[in-house]
Design a protein around this motif. Structure first.
Motif, PDB file in Angstrom:
ATOM      1  N   SER A   1      -6.678   0.642  -1.689  1.00  0.00           N
ATOM      2  CA  SER A   1      -6.567   0.055  -0.355  1.00  0.00           C
ATOM      3  C   SER A   1      -6.492   1.117   0.729  1.00  0.00           C
ATOM      4  O   SER A   1      -7.134   1.003   1.779  1.00  0.00           O
ATOM      5  CB  SER A   1      -5.343  -0.856  -0.300  1.00  0.00           C
ATOM      6  OG  SER A   1      -5.272  -1.538   0.934  1.00  0.00           O
ATOM      7  N   ASN A   2      -5.716   2.167   0.491  1.00  0.00           N
ATOM      8  CA  ASN A   2      -5.582   3.224   1.502  1.00  0.00           C
ATOM      9  C   ASN A   2      -6.890   3.993   1.691  1.00  0.00           C
ATOM     10  O   ASN A   2      -7.229   4.387   2.814  1.00  0.00           O
ATOM     11  CB  ASN A   2      -4.449   4.181   1.115  1.00  0.00           C
ATOM     12  CG  ASN A   2      -3.078   3.558   1.341  1.00  0.00           C
ATOM     13  OD1 ASN A   2      -2.849   2.869   2.327  1.00  0.00           O
ATOM     14  ND2 ASN A   2      -2.153   3.792   0.429  1.00  0.00           N
TER      15      ASN A   2
ATOM     16  N   LYS B   1      -9.057   1.797   3.815  1.00  0.00           N
ATOM     17  CA  LYS B   1      -8.622   1.844   5.212  1.00  0.00           C
ATOM     18  C   LYS B   1      -9.111   3.115   5.892  1.00  0.00           C
ATOM     19  O   LYS B   1      -9.515   3.094   7.069  1.00  0.00           O
ATOM     20  CB  LYS B   1      -7.100   1.764   5.290  1.00  0.00           C
ATOM     21  CG  LYS B   1      -6.522   0.395   4.961  1.00  0.00           C
ATOM     22  CD  LYS B   1      -4.993   0.423   5.017  1.00  0.00           C
ATOM     23  CE  LYS B   1      -4.394  -0.921   4.699  1.00  0.00           C
ATOM     24  NZ  LYS B   1      -2.912  -0.877   4.713  1.00  0.00           N
TER      25      LYS B   1
ATOM     26  N   GLY C   1      -8.760  -3.066   4.044  1.00  0.00           N
ATOM     27  CA  GLY C   1      -7.987  -2.730   2.852  1.00  0.00           C
ATOM     28  C   GLY C   1      -8.871  -2.808   1.636  1.00  0.00           C
ATOM     29  O   GLY C   1     -10.101  -2.751   1.741  1.00  0.00           O
TER      30      GLY C   1
ATOM     31  N   ASP D   1       0.795  -1.229   0.000  1.00  0.00           N
ATOM     32  CA  ASP D   1       0.000   0.000   0.000  1.00  0.00           C
ATOM     33  C   ASP D   1       0.829   1.282   0.000  1.00  0.00           C
ATOM     34  O   ASP D   1       0.312   2.351  -0.324  1.00  0.00           O
ATOM     35  CB  ASP D   1      -0.944   0.008   1.204  1.00  0.00           C
ATOM     36  CG  ASP D   1      -2.060  -1.013   1.069  1.00  0.00           C
ATOM     37  OD1 ASP D   1      -2.234  -1.555  -0.048  1.00  0.00           O
ATOM     38  OD2 ASP D   1      -2.761  -1.269   2.068  1.00  0.00           O
ATOM     39  N   ASN D   2       2.114   1.191   0.375  1.00  0.00           N
ATOM     40  CA  ASN D   2       2.931   2.412   0.401  1.00  0.00           C
ATOM     41  C   ASN D   2       3.731   2.626  -0.883  1.00  0.00           C
ATOM     42  O   ASN D   2       4.518   3.559  -0.967  1.00  0.00           O
ATOM     43  CB  ASN D   2       3.875   2.406   1.604  1.00  0.00           C
ATOM     44  CG  ASN D   2       4.946   1.323   1.501  1.00  0.00           C
ATOM     45  OD1 ASN D   2       4.713   0.267   0.897  1.00  0.00           O
ATOM     46  ND2 ASN D   2       6.099   1.566   2.097  1.00  0.00           N
TER      47      ASN D   2
END
Length: 227
Positions: free
Chosen positions: A204-205, A208, A214, A43-44
């Motif tokens: 996903s972020n 969240k 996610g 995700d990053n």
């Protein structure tokens, strides 16, 4: 005048490809990666372009520690440092190289030598998988690299190739899965769905932030949140 250093990989064709030495290490490491695709991107990671021109609607994803180096319409490089990188090269195989994996290995060996990684050696070769593993030495650091080629020899005048590869220090072969994920993360916008593209890290972020565990991108390029 630019001087090209021509290096010929010594190629041994066999009915069955065998791992040996550094190639065996790399193969063992890749076995630990599991499934990799655009929906397994962490995700990053951030999206970056893949090639340009007719490929300008294609993307992949790289870790925050990497930088994106566009090298022209047919070449992109994703670099963490002088020894760790992934690359995607597309275009026509230059004249003088055979339109097969043997030609691609010799051409790629020349590219490797021009980056300063000397004495490239073919460690493993599989014509059926259109893949090979090589080693070389840069500034006294032993590197190991993996390459996958897509070769289109249907045009009698031009040999169209797309070559995806990565390299890392042999002492840091644990990078293999991360580098492999960069190449397995490639996706392109689909005109069938109006050219839209769903980026898994963004999806996903956002999920969240809405309280879900996610999210992932489905086959319709829609973001699906997971509980």
């Amino acid at each position: 005048m630019r001087v090209l250093i021509y290096v010929v990989f010594l190629t041994v064709l066999a009915a069955q490809a065998l791992f040996a030495g550094p190639a065996e290490q790399l193969g063992d490491e890749l076995q630990q990666c599991g499934v990799q695709n655009p929906n397994t991107v962490p995700d990053n990671w951030v999206s970056v372009g893949v090639l340009t021109g007719r490929h300008q609607a294609c993307f992949t994803y790289i870790p925050p520690s990497f930088r994106y180096v566009p090298l022209g319409e047919a070449s992109n490089l994703y670099v963490e440092d002088d020894y760790t990188s992934a690359s995607i090269i597309g275009g026509v195989l230059p004249a003088g190289y055979s339109c097969d994996l043997n030609g691609v290995t010799n051409w790629y060996g020349n590219i490797v030598s021009q980056t300063g990684c000397m004495n490239p050696k073919l460690e493993w070769y599989d014509v059926n998988a259109s893949s090979f593993v090589y080693s070389c030495t840069k500034n006294n650091v032993a590197l190991i690299g993996g390459v996958k080629a897509i070769i289109d020899g249907s045009n009698t005048m031009f040999c169209s190739v797309t070559v995806m590869g990565y390299a890392m220090p042999q002492s840091n072969i644990k990078k293999a899965c991360q580098l492999s994920q960069i190449l397995h993360g490639v996706k392109c916008t689909n005109p069938q769905f109006g050219g839209k593209v769903c980026h898994k890290p963004i999806c996903s972020n956002n999920c969240k932030a809405s309280g879900y565990m996610g999210g992932y991108c489905n086959s319709l390029e829609e973001c699906v949140c997971t509980k």
